[in-house]
Scaffold this motif. Structure first.
Motif, short mmCIF file in Angstrom:
data_model
loop_
_atom_site.label_atom_id
_atom_site.label_comp_id
_atom_site.label_asym_id
_atom_site.label_seq_id
_atom_site.Cartn_x
_atom_site.Cartn_y
_atom_site.Cartn_z
N ALA A 142 -26.04 -120.76 49.65
CA ALA A 142 -26.29 -119.84 48.53
C ALA A 142 -25.42 -120.19 47.36
O ALA A 142 -25.85 -120.13 46.19
CB ALA A 142 -26.04 -118.40 48.98
N GLN A 143 -24.13 -120.56 47.67
CA GLN A 143 -23.24 -120.93 46.55
C GLN A 143 -23.75 -122.15 45.83
O GLN A 143 -23.70 -122.24 44.58
CB GLN A 143 -21.82 -121.17 47.09
CG GLN A 143 -21.13 -119.90 47.51
CD GLN A 143 -19.73 -120.16 48.07
OE1 GLN A 143 -19.35 -121.33 48.21
NE2 GLN A 143 -19.01 -119.10 48.40
N LEU A 144 -24.20 -123.14 46.57
CA LEU A 144 -24.75 -124.34 45.94
C LEU A 144 -25.97 -124.00 45.09
O LEU A 144 -26.16 -124.51 43.98
CB LEU A 144 -25.10 -125.38 47.00
CG LEU A 144 -23.92 -126.01 47.75
CD1 LEU A 144 -24.43 -126.91 48.90
CD2 LEU A 144 -23.06 -126.80 46.79
N ALA A 145 -26.81 -123.12 45.64
CA ALA A 145 -28.02 -122.72 44.90
C ALA A 145 -27.63 -122.00 43.62
O ALA A 145 -28.23 -122.18 42.55
CB ALA A 145 -28.90 -121.85 45.76
N ILE A 146 -26.56 -121.13 43.79
CA ILE A 146 -26.12 -120.37 42.60
C ILE A 146 -25.58 -121.33 41.56
O ILE A 146 -25.85 -121.21 40.35
CB ILE A 146 -25.05 -119.33 43.02
CG1 ILE A 146 -25.73 -118.21 43.80
CG2 ILE A 146 -24.34 -118.78 41.78
CD1 ILE A 146 -24.74 -117.28 44.47
#
Length: 598
Positions: A72-76
């Motif tokens: 999710a952090q990478l996507a964010i």
């Protein structure tokens, strides 16, 4: 005018095409702007969606953990990076949108200006069309007028041809009538001559039969006169050949001529025919005048008595008073000035005004009471010398008045002008009573006696004209080699000098109307078309100014007697004093010089 029509049409088409290109360019910009606005809206929606997803992912990250949290952090991070790029792109689009909006405003202003310019051009085109229509109508009218004038010209040519034919026939008739008149006149003169011869013969026979003593006395007197004339042919004390006093009074002259004629016709009176031939020679005027040495002074005025500035600019005229040592001058400053030479004063005794242009000539009457001046303002004026008042102004010429003289003093005046006329004025009514049409500009004139019975005028067309005011007829003209600048006459009325533009002065015997002598010098040049020459009182000398600043004095016998120095520029006019052997001269240098005997 039809050749100019494609030019303005092509100009209008070019301007319409330019306007179309400008408007199409604006449309492209508007369409591009609309596309950018749509893209910005789409990016805004995508941005909102990404915000929503980002919130969801953050929520999921805060509630979950592990691998899902890392993903999710990478996507964010990816979404934030994408969001930053979208924001930068949105900023760039807003910037381009502002630039396009400014360009739209500028183009709108240009479009408005072009519309105004097109409206002005349309107005000018409409005016030009109206002017074109009026000019076409005027051209049509002029064409019709030209056709009418051509027809009228053809008619006038036909009339002119007819008149020429009529004139030719009338001229032939006139020539025939003149020939017939000449023949009749010759016959009449022959008859008159026969009658005169017959009458002389009858008178001679009557004298021989009835009055032998008187006839003998006349014959003896004739012989004595002829013998005296033969013994003293070159006497220096005889009078002028044209004077009746040479042979006694008029009655003696007439009787002598009659007796000589009768004797010659009849071969009587005991005289040789050679005597009567000598008598005829004696009665013929001599070619040059002879003068009484008691009257004519042999000295020449070579001493400068006075020298002064007469006028503010060029001085044109000078004249001595006939009764006192008073000199009148006239110049380009529009004034006539009187100078008292006897007192030696350098200030004028009087300044006579009234003229509105330069003075061309001045003249006194025989009593010195009135002075007459002519001017370039087409007029002549009369002043009284005693009170310096302007008495008469004579206007009526249409050109500058060059000369004026008194007739029948002080009743009449004659003036000569550049308008090719001579006018006779009655000073009592101050009106022109006669106009003589000379056909050429008059530069100078004289009158033959105090009654002014004959007027002599010198003209630009080289002719001397003689006018008899008693018969209102013009006598024969005398043609000179060049145009005439001035004329002057001796007091006895026998001789006339005429200065002409070939730089010579001609002497004319008025009893024969012939040129009998010519005066010239290699350095003598007349200064202008109105240069004045003058006889002295006795008529034994003549003087004239030259363009080289000298005054030339000739003897009437033809010899150059003196050249007077003193002027620094051309000399225009000279005048001899009637009461002494003094000479007044004026010229272009404003200076007046009085010469007297040394």
């Amino acid at each position: 005018m039809s050749a100019d029509e494609p030019d303005w049409r092509q100009s209008i088409v070019n301007r319409l095409r330019e306007r179309s290109r400008n408007e199409s360019r604006g449309k492209e910009i508007i369409l591009q702007n609309n596309r950018l606005i749509d893209q910005a809206s789409q990016l805004t929606e995508d941005n909102l969606k990404l915000h929503v997803e980002n919130e969801k992912l953050r929520t999921a990250l805060s509630t979950g953990g592990g691998k899902d949290a890392t993903g999710a952090q990478l996507a964010i991070a990816a979404l934030e990076k994408k969001l930053l790029a979208q924001q930068e792109e949105l900023t760039e689009l807003h910037k381009r949108k502002g630039e396009n909006s400014q360009m739209i405003v500028d183009l709108s202003l240009i479009v408005e200006q072009q519309k105004k310019l097109i409206a002005e051009k349309d107005k000018i085109i409409a005016e030009q069309k109206t002017a074109n229509i009026s000019l076409r109508a005027e051209v049509d009218m002029l064409k019709s007028s030209l056709e009418q004038l051509k027809k009228l010209n053809a008619t006038l040519l036909d009339e002119h041809t007819a008149l020429k034919l009529s004139f030719s026939s009338l001229e032939e008739k006139l020539r025939g009538v003149q020939d017939e008149n000449r023949c009749l006149l010759d016959r009449f003169m022959r008859y008159k001559s026969k009658d005169a011869d017959k009458l002389n013969e009858e008178n001679e026979n009557f004298l021989r039969k009835r009055l032998p003593s008187i006839f003998r006395k006349r014959s003896d007197k004739l012989k004595r006169d002829l013998e005296d004339a033969v013994r003293e042919p070159n006497s220096t004390t005889h009078r002028n050949s044209g004077s009746p006093s040479q042979f006694g009074d008029e009655g003696d002259t007439a009787s002598l001529t009659s007796a000589g004629a009768g004797a010659c016709n009849n071969g009587a009176v005991g005289g040789s025919p050679d005597y009567f031939q000598s008598l005829e020679e004696m009665l013929t005027p001599l070619p040059l005048p002879n003068f009484n040495p008691c009257i004519v002074s042999s000295s020449i005025p070579t001493n400068i008595f006075m020298k002064f500035e007469a006028h503010d600019n060029e001085t044109h005229a000078v004249k001595w008073s006939p009764v006192e040592r008073l000199v009148a001058t006239g110049g380009g400053d529009r004034k006539v000035k009187l100078w008292d030479v006897g007192k030696g004063a350098l200030e004028p005794r009087a300044v006579l005004g009234g003229s509105s242009a330069g003075i061309n000539s001045v003249d006194f009457d025989s009593t010195g009471s009135y002075i007459l001046g002519t001017s370039n303002d087409y007029g002549a004026r009369v002043w009284t010398v005693s009170d310096n008042r302007l008495r008469h102004t004579l206007t009526g010429h249409s050109g500058k008045v060059m000369a004026a003289k008194y007739l029948q003093e002080p009743i009449k005046v004659v003036t000569g002008s550049h308008d090719r006329t001579l006018k006779v004025w009655d000073l009592r009514s101050i009106a022109c009573i006669e106009t003589k049409f000379a056909g050429s500009s008059c530069n100078d004139l004289v009158t033959t006696d105090s009654l002014g019975s004959t007027i002599i005028s010198g003209h630009y067309d080289k002719k001397l004209r003689f006018w008899d005011i008693r018969t209102e007829k013009q006598a024969d003209d005398i043609l000179m080699p060049a145009k005439i600048t001035s004329i002057d006459m001796t007091k006895d009325g026998y001789y006339l000098i005429c200065s002409i533009r070939d730089d010579t002065i001609k002497l004319i015997d008025l009893r024969k109307n012939q040129i009998i002598s010519s005066f010239s010098h290699e350095n003598f040049k007349l200064s202008c078309d109105w240069a004045r020459a003058s006889f002295n009182t006795c008529g034994s000398k003549l003087a004239c100014g030259s363009a080289d600043g000298l005054v030339y004095i000739w003897s009437i016998l033809g010899d150059l007697e003196a050249t007077l120095k003193g002027h620094n520029s051309a000399v225009n006019a000279v005048s001899w004093c009637p009461n002494s052997n003094a000479l007044a001269t004026v010229g272009k240098g404003k200076r007046c010089i009085i010469y007297t005997e040394s």
